[in-house]
Design an enzyme around this catalytic site. Structure first.
Site, PDB file in Angstrom:
ATOM      1  N   CYS A 147      23.938 105.531  32.781  1.00  0.00           N
ATOM      2  CA  CYS A 147      23.638 105.989  31.658  1.00  0.00           C
ATOM      3  C   CYS A 147      22.893 104.605  30.726  1.00  0.00           C
ATOM      4  O   CYS A 147      23.720 103.377  31.076  1.00  0.00           O
ATOM      5  CB  CYS A 147      24.512 106.533  30.713  1.00  0.00           C
ATOM      6  SG  CYS A 147      24.038 107.064  28.944  1.00  0.00           S
ATOM      7  N   ASP A 149      23.780 104.005  28.005  1.00  0.00           N
ATOM      8  CA  ASP A 149      24.677 103.581  26.690  1.00  0.00           C
ATOM      9  C   ASP A 149      25.246 102.316  26.928  1.00  0.00           C
ATOM     10  O   ASP A 149      25.547 101.934  27.983  1.00  0.00           O
ATOM     11  CB  ASP A 149      25.885 104.523  27.117  1.00  0.00           C
ATOM     12  CG  ASP A 149      27.031 104.678  25.863  1.00  0.00           C
ATOM     13  OD1 ASP A 149      27.487 103.516  25.549  1.00  0.00           O
ATOM     14  OD2 ASP A 149      27.111 105.689  25.289  1.00  0.00           O
TER      15      ASP A 149
END
Length: 317
Positions: A147, A149
């Site tokens: 991800c 993130d």
């Protein structure tokens, strides 16, 4: 002492170790007027093309010439960088509708560059040859698909230095069969870098997964989240049996990573590698932001037989 009685003339002076010559014109600072400086047996030779002022010291430090050359290289590198920056700014300013921009004076940029230099110095302190080795070749054994993130950095989670993990990241670690960016990364990693493992890693409390579980409209990203909603639809029966909302969210994060792992295995890139006998295993992991621990979801595929008939391609059309 006069050097060059006529324009263009020069003389060569042989000096003993530690001896010096005092010139009577403008100051000698960084090689101005000096055409050569070398050390022979027991003496140093300084060749001067025309008058230069101040004191020329020979033989006091054997590294003097190297120090001067190093300074000149650094100055040339700095000038090259400045020249490139100016050229970029000029091109931007000439483009219609684009104002001239510069990061000069930006305190945040200055701080980031300072942190980079500090990091570089700390790395060199531990291993002076680190960047020399890193610049020549990369031989990672792992492709990480994770991800975007900012709290899920691949190298740090594995505790591996730069050069050990080839990385692709996007919103919610999706592997989509029409995503040319992801497919290009997989092909380069498998075909050219010859990675031995592909790790698809999701993480709990993933914002992309959470957004896909709501009915809210976010914008362009909704088209991307639709692929995660497909995962939710595929596993609807299992998810509907989980009554706790947080537990259902966590399971959805796991299922999304598992489905992305299956998508990696289904690519023609990975199947071709297996058909050619290449050593390659695909894993599904999940990372917990709350405690920093990785969890193996218990799935590892190392040959095409695990795919079944729907996605298996084993012969050319």
């Amino acid at each position: 002492i006069r050097c060059g009685e006529k324009e263009g003339e020069h003389r060569v002076y042989i000096l003993g170790i530690g001896e010096e010559i005092k010139m009577d014109s403008s100051a000698f600072v960084s090689g101005v007027g000096v055409t050569s400086f070398s050390k022979s047996v027991g003496v140093n030779k300084c060749q001067v093309s025309r008058s230069a002022g101040a004191t020329i010291r020979c033989g006091e430090k054997e590294t003097l010439r190297d120090q001067l050359q190093e300074r000149m290289v650094k100055l040339q590198q700095a000038l090259t960088v400045q020249k490139e920056q100016v050229e970029v700014l000029e091109r931007i300013s000439q483009a219609e509708g684009h104002p001239l921009i510069s990061s000069e004076g930006d305190e945040r940029v200055a701080a980031l560059l300072k942190q980079n230099r500090e990091w570089r110095e700390s790395v060199l302190k531990e291993d002076p040859t680190f960047f020399d080795k890193l610049a020549n070749v990369q031989t990672p054994e792992i492709l990480w698909i994770g991800c975007a993130d900012s709290r899920v950095p691949a190298n740090e989670i594995f505790n591996l230095p730069p050069g050990e993990v080839f990385v692709h990241r996007n919103i919610a670690n999706c592997v989509i069969h029409t995503d040319l960016s992801c497919l290009s990364v997989i092909e380069y990693a498998v075909k050219y870098l010859k990675v031995k493992r592909i790790v698809v890693c999701g993480h709990y409390n993933c914002g992309g997964v959470k957004a896909s579980m709501s009915s809210l409209k976010y914008g362009v990203i909704d088209n991307w989240l639709r692929h995660i909603r497909d995962v939710r639809r595929t596993h609807f029966t299992e998810l509907s049996k989980i009554t706790d909302e947080e537990a259902q969210f966590r399971r959805m994060c796991e299922l999304n990573a598992i489905e992305s792992m299956h998508s990696v295995c289904s690519t023609t890139i990975v199947q071709s590698a297996w058909d050619e006998g290449q050593e390659l295993t695909v894993h599904a992991f999940i990372y917990d932001l709350a405690d920093g621990l990785l969890k193996d979801l218990g799935l590892a595929v190392s040959n095409a037989e695990a795919l079944g008939g729907v996605y298996r391609t084993d012969a050319s059309a």
